[in-house]
Scaffold this motif. Structure first.
Motif, short mmCIF file in Angstrom:
data_model
loop_
_atom_site.label_atom_id
_atom_site.label_comp_id
_atom_site.label_asym_id
_atom_site.label_seq_id
_atom_site.Cartn_x
_atom_site.Cartn_y
_atom_site.Cartn_z
N ARG A 106 0.82 -1.21 0.00
CA ARG A 106 0.00 0.00 0.00
C ARG A 106 0.86 1.26 0.00
N LEU A 107 1.98 1.22 0.69
CA LEU A 107 2.88 2.38 0.70
C LEU A 107 3.42 2.66 -0.69
N GLY A 108 3.82 1.62 -1.41
CA GLY A 108 4.30 1.82 -2.77
C GLY A 108 3.21 2.36 -3.69
N TRP A 109 1.98 1.81 -3.52
CA TRP A 109 0.87 2.29 -4.36
C TRP A 109 0.52 3.74 -4.06
N LYS A 110 0.45 4.12 -2.76
CA LYS A 110 0.08 5.48 -2.41
C LYS A 110 1.18 6.46 -2.81
N THR A 111 2.43 6.08 -2.68
CA THR A 111 3.51 6.98 -3.08
C THR A 111 3.48 7.24 -4.57
N GLU A 112 3.23 6.20 -5.34
CA GLU A 112 3.13 6.37 -6.80
C GLU A 112 1.92 7.21 -7.17
N LEU A 113 0.79 7.03 -6.47
CA LEU A 113 -0.40 7.81 -6.77
C LEU A 113 -0.19 9.29 -6.47
N ILE A 114 0.42 9.61 -5.35
CA ILE A 114 0.67 11.01 -5.01
C ILE A 114 1.65 11.64 -6.00
N ALA A 115 2.66 10.89 -6.40
CA ALA A 115 3.62 11.42 -7.38
C ALA A 115 2.93 11.70 -8.72
N ALA A 277 -13.73 35.51 4.31
CA ALA A 277 -14.71 35.00 5.28
C ALA A 277 -15.58 36.13 5.81
N SER A 278 -15.02 37.31 6.02
CA SER A 278 -15.81 38.44 6.53
C SER A 278 -16.78 38.97 5.49
N ARG A 279 -16.44 38.85 4.21
CA ARG A 279 -17.32 39.37 3.15
C ARG A 279 -18.24 38.29 2.57
N GLY A 280 -18.09 37.05 3.03
CA GLY A 280 -18.94 35.98 2.52
C GLY A 280 -18.50 35.42 1.18
N VAL A 281 -17.24 35.68 0.80
CA VAL A 281 -16.70 35.12 -0.44
C VAL A 281 -16.12 33.74 -0.12
N PRO A 282 -16.50 32.70 -0.86
CA PRO A 282 -15.99 31.36 -0.55
C PRO A 282 -14.47 31.29 -0.60
N ILE A 283 -13.90 30.55 0.35
CA ILE A 283 -12.45 30.33 0.43
C ILE A 283 -12.14 29.05 -0.33
N GLY A 284 -11.44 29.16 -1.44
CA GLY A 284 -11.09 28.00 -2.24
C GLY A 284 -9.97 27.18 -1.60
N ARG A 285 -9.82 25.99 -2.09
CA ARG A 285 -8.80 25.08 -1.58
C ARG A 285 -7.46 25.39 -2.23
N PRO A 286 -6.35 25.08 -1.56
CA PRO A 286 -5.03 25.29 -2.20
C PRO A 286 -4.78 24.24 -3.27
N PRO A 287 -4.03 24.59 -4.33
CA PRO A 287 -3.75 23.62 -5.40
C PRO A 287 -2.67 22.61 -4.99
N GLU A 288 -3.06 21.67 -4.19
CA GLU A 288 -2.12 20.66 -3.71
C GLU A 288 -2.85 19.35 -3.48
N VAL A 289 -2.08 18.27 -3.37
CA VAL A 289 -2.64 16.94 -3.14
C VAL A 289 -2.87 16.78 -1.64
N ASN A 290 -4.09 16.47 -1.27
CA ASN A 290 -4.45 16.34 0.15
C ASN A 290 -4.67 14.89 0.56
N LEU A 291 -3.97 13.97 -0.07
CA LEU A 291 -4.08 12.56 0.31
C LEU A 291 -3.14 12.25 1.46
N ARG A 292 -3.64 11.53 2.43
CA ARG A 292 -2.81 11.13 3.57
C ARG A 292 -2.03 9.86 3.25
N ASN A 293 -0.80 9.85 3.72
CA ASN A 293 0.06 8.68 3.50
C ASN A 293 0.65 8.26 4.84
N ASN A 294 -0.11 7.45 5.59
CA ASN A 294 0.31 6.99 6.92
C ASN A 294 0.74 5.52 6.91
N HIS A 295 1.04 4.99 5.75
CA HIS A 295 1.33 3.56 5.67
C HIS A 295 2.66 3.21 6.35
#
Length: 334
Positions: A106-115, A277-295
Motif C-alpha cells: 500500500r505504501l508503494g501504491w500510495k507513493t506512486e499515486l501522489i507522485a 470570510a468576513s465578506r462571505g466570499v468562498p475560500i477556495g482550496r489550495p492547489p495541492e494533493v491532500n491525500l494522507r500517506n500513513n502507511h
C-alpha cells in the motif's frame, strides 16, 4: 461406725479435675502418715509429655511410618499445552506479519499515486471541453482546468456542516452554465463548481452580496473524481435542499448539469482568507494533493506487533504447563 462411714478425701482425685468421695469401706487401710502429707501436683511440662505419649501412634503401633519415613515422589504427569490455544496465539504474529507486508504494498501504491497527482498539478491548466465523459475523469483526477461561464446562484447548494480552522460552515456548490460560451453546441455544457467554504452566519445569500458574482467569470480549479460516501454519512434530502455529502451524480441530476466536479483553487493566504470570510466570499482550496500517506506508521505497528507476539508465543511454549502443580504429584501410598 461413724468414723468408718466418714467420707475421706482421696489424693488422686485431684488429677481428674473433680472431687471424688468414697467410703472407707472401699479402702480397708489408709496410711495415716500419707494421709496428712501433701502431695506435689505434676508440672505443666510433665502433663504435656504424658498427653503427647498417650496420643502418639508410634507408641501404640511399632510398625507406624510417618511422612519423614516415606517422602513424596516427584513424577511428571504428562500434561501438554492446549493445541487450540497455541494455534490462536500463533495466528496473531502470522496475521500481523501479513498485514505488515500488505502495508508495504500500500505504501508503494500510495507513493506512486501522489507522485502522479503532483505531476499533474505542475502542468499548465487545460480548457474544459463542452462535454466530458464521466468515465474518463479518473485519468484526469487532480488535473488543473479552467472554464468560462455564468454562475447559477438560484441553484446554489450548501453542503454541511463543514469545519475550516475550527469554525463551522458550509461548502458552496454552484452550477456554472457555459452555453453562451459554446454557442450552437446542442449538448449540456453546465458543470458543478465547488467554490469553497463560507462561515455558518453567511449561509443566507443576503449576508454575502460580494460572494455572488454576476456576469461571465473564469473559474480555475482541479478536476476531481466523484467522491465516495461512507456508511456514517446521512443521506441527502434534495427536496429540502439539505446536503450532507457531495454526491456528484445526485446533485447533477437535481440541477440538470453534467456529472463533472471542479474544485476552485486559490493561493493559500491567511489575510486573504480572513477577508473573504468576513465578506462571505468562498475560500477556495489550495492547489495541492491532500491525500494522507500513513502507511509507514502502519508498517511499523504491524511488524512490531508481530515481533512482540512471537516472543510471547515462544515464552508460552517454553514455560511448563500450569507451573509446578501440573508437573508433580505427591505420593500417598504410606
Amino acid at each position: 461406725m461413724m468414723e468408718r462411714s466418714k467420707l475421706l478425701w482421696r489424693p488422686f482425685a485431684q488429677t481428674f479435675g473433680r472431687r471424688q468421695y468414697v467410703t472407707q469401706q472401699q479402702a480397708p487401710w489408709v496410711c495415716q502418715q500419707c494421709r496428712h502429707t501433701p502431695r506435689l501436683r505434676p508440672s505443666g511440662l510433665l502433663r504435656q509429655q504424658r498427653r503427647w505419649q498417650s496420643n502418639n501412634p508410634a507408641d501404640i503401633d511399632p510398625n507406624f511410618k510417618s511422612v519423614v519415613d516415606n517422602p513424596p515422589t516427584l513424577v511428571r504427569t504428562g500434561r501438554k499445552h492446549n493445541k487450540a490455544g497455541l494455534a490462536f496465539l500463533a495466528a496473531i504474529p502470522i496475521t500481523a506479519f501479513i498485514l505488515g507486508c500488505w502495508q508495504i504494498q500500500r505504501l508503494g501504491w500510495k507513493t506512486e499515486l501522489i507522485a502522479r497527482f503532483e505531476d499533474r498539478l505542475v502542468r499548465d491548466p487545460l480548457p474544459l471541453p463542452p462535454q466530458i465523459d464521466p468515465t474518463a475523469i479518473k485519468d484526469f483526477d487532480y488535473r488543473r482546468v479552467y472554464a468560462r461561464g455564468k454562475f447559477r446562484h438560484d441553484q446554489e447548494m450548501l453542503i454541511g456542516p463543514r469545519l475550516h480552522d475550527g469554525d463551522d460552515g458550509y461548502l458552496v456548490i454552484t452550477p456554472l452554465e457555459r452555453s453562451h460560451h459554446f454557442e450552437g453546441y446542442p449538448g449540456n455544457t453546465t458543470v458543478l463548481v465547488c467554490r469553497g467554504w463560507i462561515p455558518k452566519d453567511k449561509a443566507d445569500k443576503k449576508n454575502r452580496p460580494d460572494g455572488l458574482p454576476t456576469g461571465e467569470v473564469i473559474v480555475e480549479g482541479l478536476l476531481r473524481e466523484p467522491w465516495k460516501k461512507n456508511m456514517f454519512t446521512p443521506a441527502n434530502k434534495p427536496e429540502d435542499n439539505a446536503w450532507y455529502f457531495p454526491d456528484v451524480y445526485q446533485m447533477a441530476e437535481h440541477t440538470g448539469t453534467q456529472a463533472v466536479w471542479i474544485e476552485e483553487t486559490m493561493k493559500p493566504d491567511l489575510l486573504q482568507s480572513y477577508d473573504r470570510a468576513s465578506r462571505g466570499v468562498p475560500i477556495g482550496r489550495p492547489p495541492e494533493v491532500n491525500l494522507r500517506n500513513n502507511h509507514t506508521q502502519y508498517i511499523f505497528t504491524w511488524f512490531s506487533l508481530s515481533f512482540a507476539t512471537s516472543i510471547m508465543l515462544w515464552m508460552v511454549i517454553k514455560k511448563p504447563v500450569a507451573g509446578g502443580r501440573g508437573r508433580v504429584r505427591h505420593s500417598t501410598g504410606w
